[in-house]
Motif scaffolding. Structure first.
Motif, PDB file in Angstrom:
ATOM      1  N   THR A   8     -24.703 -11.191  -0.199  1.00  0.00           N
ATOM      2  CA  THR A   8     -24.218 -12.555  -0.003  1.00  0.00           C
ATOM      3  C   THR A   8     -22.707 -12.633  -0.184  1.00  0.00           C
ATOM      4  OG1 THR A   8     -24.693 -13.121  -2.315  1.00  0.00           O
ATOM      5  CG2 THR A   8     -26.408 -13.623  -0.682  1.00  0.00           C
ATOM      6  N   ALA A   9     -22.109 -11.650  -0.839  1.00  0.00           N
ATOM      7  CA  ALA A   9     -20.655 -11.636  -1.033  1.00  0.00           C
ATOM      8  C   ALA A   9     -20.198 -10.233  -1.400  1.00  0.00           C
ATOM      9  CB  ALA A   9     -20.242 -12.618  -2.130  1.00  0.00           C
ATOM     10  N   ILE A  10     -18.942  -9.944  -1.038  1.00  0.00           N
ATOM     11  CA  ILE A  10     -18.292  -8.688  -1.414  1.00  0.00           C
ATOM     12  C   ILE A  10     -16.950  -9.052  -2.028  1.00  0.00           C
ATOM     13  CG2 ILE A  10     -17.387  -6.478  -0.603  1.00  0.00           C
ATOM     14  CD1 ILE A  10     -19.258  -6.914   1.888  1.00  0.00           C
ATOM     15  N   PHE A  11     -16.747  -8.625  -3.263  1.00  0.00           N
ATOM     16  CA  PHE A  11     -15.489  -8.874  -3.961  1.00  0.00           C
ATOM     17  C   PHE A  11     -14.825  -7.532  -4.241  1.00  0.00           C
ATOM     18  CE2 PHE A  11     -18.010 -12.612  -4.950  1.00  0.00           C
ATOM     19  CZ  PHE A  11     -17.098 -13.629  -4.725  1.00  0.00           C
ATOM     20  N   SER A  12     -13.492  -7.534  -4.236  1.00  0.00           N
ATOM     21  CA  SER A  12     -12.743  -6.300  -4.429  1.00  0.00           C
ATOM     22  C   SER A  12     -11.540  -6.521  -5.327  1.00  0.00           C
ATOM     23  CB  SER A  12     -12.261  -5.780  -3.072  1.00  0.00           C
ATOM     24  OG  SER A  12     -11.415  -4.657  -3.223  1.00  0.00           O
ATOM     25  N   SER A  13     -11.170  -5.440  -6.008  1.00  0.00           N
ATOM     26  CA  SER A  13      -9.866  -5.363  -6.665  1.00  0.00           C
ATOM     27  C   SER A  13      -8.803  -5.591  -5.599  1.00  0.00           C
ATOM     28  CB  SER A  13      -9.710  -3.969  -7.279  1.00  0.00           C
ATOM     29  OG  SER A  13      -8.363  -3.635  -7.516  1.00  0.00           O
ATOM     30  N   GLN A  14      -7.626  -6.013  -6.022  1.00  0.00           N
ATOM     31  CA  GLN A  14      -6.519  -6.219  -5.087  1.00  0.00           C
ATOM     32  C   GLN A  14      -5.788  -4.915  -4.752  1.00  0.00           C
ATOM     33  OE1 GLN A  14      -4.926  -9.416  -7.660  1.00  0.00           O
ATOM     34  NE2 GLN A  14      -4.844 -10.634  -5.778  1.00  0.00           N
ATOM     35  N   TRP A  15      -6.157  -3.791  -5.388  1.00  0.00           N
ATOM     36  CA  TRP A  15      -5.562  -2.500  -5.079  1.00  0.00           C
ATOM     37  C   TRP A  15      -5.987  -2.102  -3.665  1.00  0.00           C
ATOM     38  CZ3 TRP A  15      -4.506  -4.036  -9.653  1.00  0.00           C
ATOM     39  CH2 TRP A  15      -3.719  -3.294 -10.545  1.00  0.00           C
ATOM     40  N   CYS A  16      -5.106  -1.512  -2.902  1.00  0.00           N
ATOM     41  CA  CYS A  16      -5.374  -1.157  -1.505  1.00  0.00           C
ATOM     42  C   CYS A  16      -6.572  -0.227  -1.352  1.00  0.00           C
ATOM     43  CB  CYS A  16      -4.132  -0.543  -0.861  1.00  0.00           C
ATOM     44  SG  CYS A  16      -2.755  -1.710  -0.740  1.00  0.00           S
ATOM     45  N   ARG A  17      -6.730   0.752  -2.258  1.00  0.00           N
ATOM     46  CA  ARG A  17      -7.841   1.690  -2.105  1.00  0.00           C
ATOM     47  C   ARG A  17      -9.197   1.007  -2.264  1.00  0.00           C
ATOM     48  NH1 ARG A  17      -4.772   3.397  -6.398  1.00  0.00           N
ATOM     49  NH2 ARG A  17      -5.655   3.260  -8.493  1.00  0.00           N
ATOM     50  N   CYS A  34       0.810  -1.225   0.000  1.00  0.00           N
ATOM     51  CA  CYS A  34       0.000   0.000   0.000  1.00  0.00           C
ATOM     52  C   CYS A  34       0.839   1.269   0.000  1.00  0.00           C
ATOM     53  CB  CYS A  34      -0.947   0.001   1.195  1.00  0.00           C
ATOM     54  SG  CYS A  34      -2.170  -1.332   1.139  1.00  0.00           S
ATOM     55  N   LYS A  35       2.054   1.206   0.508  1.00  0.00           N
ATOM     56  CA  LYS A  35       2.917   2.395   0.544  1.00  0.00           C
ATOM     57  C   LYS A  35       3.302   2.858  -0.860  1.00  0.00           C
ATOM     58  CE  LYS A  35       4.779   1.415   5.085  1.00  0.00           C
ATOM     59  NZ  LYS A  35       5.958   1.104   5.880  1.00  0.00           N
ATOM     60  N   THR A  36       3.180   1.978  -1.856  1.00  0.00           N
ATOM     61  CA  THR A  36       3.552   2.326  -3.227  1.00  0.00           C
ATOM     62  C   THR A  36       2.344   2.729  -4.068  1.00  0.00           C
ATOM     63  OG1 THR A  36       3.302   0.078  -4.106  1.00  0.00           O
ATOM     64  CG2 THR A  36       5.443   0.654  -3.123  1.00  0.00           C
ATOM     65  N   GLN A  37       1.165   2.785  -3.464  1.00  0.00           N
ATOM     66  CA  GLN A  37      -0.069   3.020  -4.199  1.00  0.00           C
ATOM     67  C   GLN A  37      -0.737   4.326  -3.791  1.00  0.00           C
ATOM     68  OE1 GLN A  37      -2.759  -0.375  -4.127  1.00  0.00           O
ATOM     69  NE2 GLN A  37      -1.044  -1.780  -3.850  1.00  0.00           N
ATOM     70  N   ARG A  38      -1.662   4.768  -4.624  1.00  0.00           N
ATOM     71  CA  ARG A  38      -2.561   5.868  -4.268  1.00  0.00           C
ATOM     72  C   ARG A  38      -3.603   5.268  -3.339  1.00  0.00           C
ATOM     73  NH1 ARG A  38      -7.256   8.192  -7.071  1.00  0.00           N
ATOM     74  NH2 ARG A  38      -6.967   6.627  -8.685  1.00  0.00           N
ATOM     75  N   ASN A  39      -3.788   5.873  -2.183  1.00  0.00           N
ATOM     76  CA  ASN A  39      -4.657   5.300  -1.163  1.00  0.00           C
ATOM     77  C   ASN A  39      -5.825   6.210  -0.822  1.00  0.00           C
ATOM     78  OD1 ASN A  39      -3.227   2.757  -0.319  1.00  0.00           O
ATOM     79  ND2 ASN A  39      -1.562   4.241  -0.132  1.00  0.00           N
ATOM     80  N   LEU A  40      -6.777   5.660  -0.076  1.00  0.00           N
ATOM     81  CA  LEU A  40      -7.918   6.448   0.381  1.00  0.00           C
ATOM     82  C   LEU A  40      -7.454   7.583   1.271  1.00  0.00           C
ATOM     83  CD1 LEU A  40     -10.580   3.787   1.472  1.00  0.00           C
ATOM     84  CD2 LEU A  40     -10.386   4.991  -0.718  1.00  0.00           C
ATOM     85  N   LEU A  79      -9.681  -2.461  -1.606  1.00  0.00           N
ATOM     86  CA  LEU A  79      -9.809  -3.327  -0.427  1.00  0.00           C
ATOM     87  C   LEU A  79     -10.180  -2.517   0.806  1.00  0.00           C
ATOM     88  CD1 LEU A  79      -6.739  -5.651  -1.057  1.00  0.00           C
ATOM     89  CD2 LEU A  79      -9.138  -6.392  -0.958  1.00  0.00           C
ATOM     90  N   ASP A  80      -9.556  -1.355   0.977  1.00  0.00           N
ATOM     91  CA  ASP A  80      -9.865  -0.510   2.130  1.00  0.00           C
ATOM     92  C   ASP A  80     -11.293   0.019   2.058  1.00  0.00           C
ATOM     93  OD1 ASP A  80      -7.351  -0.962   3.181  1.00  0.00           O
ATOM     94  OD2 ASP A  80      -6.527   0.968   2.527  1.00  0.00           O
ATOM     95  N   THR A  81     -11.740   0.409   0.878  1.00  0.00           N
ATOM     96  CA  THR A  81     -13.135   0.847   0.720  1.00  0.00           C
ATOM     97  C   THR A  81     -14.075  -0.276   1.129  1.00  0.00           C
ATOM     98  OG1 THR A  81     -12.619   2.402  -1.079  1.00  0.00           O
ATOM     99  CG2 THR A  81     -14.896   1.600  -0.949  1.00  0.00           C
ATOM    100  N   ALA A  82     -13.841  -1.469   0.599  1.00  0.00           N
ATOM    101  CA  ALA A  82     -14.713  -2.616   0.894  1.00  0.00           C
ATOM    102  C   ALA A  82     -14.727  -2.929   2.390  1.00  0.00           C
ATOM    103  CB  ALA A  82     -14.264  -3.825   0.089  1.00  0.00           C
ATOM    104  N   ARG A  83     -13.569  -2.871   3.029  1.00  0.00           N
ATOM    105  CA  ARG A  83     -13.499  -3.161   4.466  1.00  0.00           C
ATOM    106  C   ARG A  83     -14.172  -2.076   5.296  1.00  0.00           C
ATOM    107  NH1 ARG A  83      -7.448  -4.773   3.332  1.00  0.00           N
ATOM    108  NH2 ARG A  83      -7.727  -6.987   2.875  1.00  0.00           N
ATOM    109  N   GLU A  84     -14.003  -0.809   4.896  1.00  0.00           N
ATOM    110  CA  GLU A  84     -14.602   0.303   5.638  1.00  0.00           C
ATOM    111  C   GLU A  84     -16.127   0.290   5.556  1.00  0.00           C
ATOM    112  OE1 GLU A  84     -13.287   2.447   7.724  1.00  0.00           O
ATOM    113  OE2 GLU A  84     -11.146   2.231   7.301  1.00  0.00           O
ATOM    114  N   LEU A  85     -16.690  -0.356   4.546  1.00  0.00           N
ATOM    115  CA  LEU A  85     -18.142  -0.484   4.444  1.00  0.00           C
ATOM    116  C   LEU A  85     -18.706  -1.279   5.621  1.00  0.00           C
ATOM    117  CD1 LEU A  85     -18.448  -1.342   0.640  1.00  0.00           C
ATOM    118  CD2 LEU A  85     -19.190   0.788   1.719  1.00  0.00           C
ATOM    119  N   LYS A  86     -17.885  -2.228   6.124  1.00  0.00           N
ATOM    120  CA  LYS A  86     -18.282  -3.084   7.253  1.00  0.00           C
ATOM    121  C   LYS A  86     -19.578  -3.840   6.953  1.00  0.00           C
ATOM    122  CE  LYS A  86     -15.907  -0.377  10.849  1.00  0.00           C
ATOM    123  NZ  LYS A  86     -14.779  -0.126  10.063  1.00  0.00           N
ATOM    124  N   LEU A  87     -19.602  -4.463   5.778  1.00  0.00           N
ATOM    125  CA  LEU A  87     -20.776  -5.221   5.349  1.00  0.00           C
ATOM    126  C   LEU A  87     -20.535  -6.720   5.303  1.00  0.00           C
ATOM    127  CD1 LEU A  87     -21.950  -2.871   2.464  1.00  0.00           C
ATOM    128  CD2 LEU A  87     -22.991  -3.123   4.730  1.00  0.00           C
TER     129      LEU A  87
END
Length: 188
Positions: free
Chosen positions: A88-97, A59-65, A99-107
């Motif tokens: 029933t499922a949440i899928f995400s790109s492997q980019w940190c921004r 994540c340190k090498t990427q554009r992040n939230l 994954l972080d968006t998906a996790r912050e949703l808390k769904l």
């Protein structure tokens, strides 16, 4: 005359749910219907593309939230819960921004899906990744209700919609592999 009616029927959902900085009330009800899935552009992440030296998984090498992006994702997650949307499922790109968006949703549990990875700046192939995503969609059952968190380019390639950061596009996927856009949900 029939051509104009057909054009109206195709464009009506796009007109009704056009980006206006808010969600149309019927979008929530549409999302609850069987077979309706959602694809979301990651929340606000300052900048454009990714910096030189980008490394997947670092994540340190990427554009992040930004903190605002994290707040947007949390607010959207709360809105989704308050509307009674059961995923029933949440899928995400492997980019940190993403994954972080998906996790912050808390769904729920977030699963990485490489078909959602960005192909911007030559990092992949639009046709190959969109086809891989459609193959994934073809595996879903009528009882599934899935949220995909990805990038603007992926969302546009699948739906034809250019989403804002944190925007959700609601769609159905036909057995013939066709995507029908039904509505849009804006970050609250």
């Amino acid at each position: 005359m029939q051509h104009r009616i057909a054009q109206f029927l195709v464009l009506f959902p796009l007109i009704l749910f056009s980006t206006s900085g808010r969600t149309e009330p019927d979008a929530w009800n549409l999302w609850k219907q069987p077979g309706v899935h959602a694809i979301m552009r990651h929340a606000s992440a300052p900048g454009f593309g990714d910096p030189e030296g980008f490394t997947l998984g670092n994540c340190k090498t990427q554009r992040n939230l930004s903190e605002t992006g994290r707040e947007e994702a949390r607010a959207l997650g709360e809105a989704i819960r308050s509307q009674g949307i059961q995923l029933t499922a949440i899928f995400s790109s492997q980019w940190c921004r993403c994954l972080d968006t998906a996790r912050e949703l808390k769904l729920g549990k977030v699963q990485a899906l490489p078909a959602l990875n960005s192909f911007f700046q030559g990092r992949g192939s639009s046709a190959e990744q969109t086809n891989a995503l459609k193959k994934h969609l073809a595996t879903l059952t009528p009882n599934d209700k899935v949220l995909y968190v990805t990038h603007q380019v992926n969302t546009t390639a699948l739906t034809g919609i250019y989403p804002d950061s944190g925007e959700v596009v609601l769609f159905k996927f036909s057995p013939e592999g066709e995507i029908t856009v039904l509505g849009r949900v804006q970050t609250p």
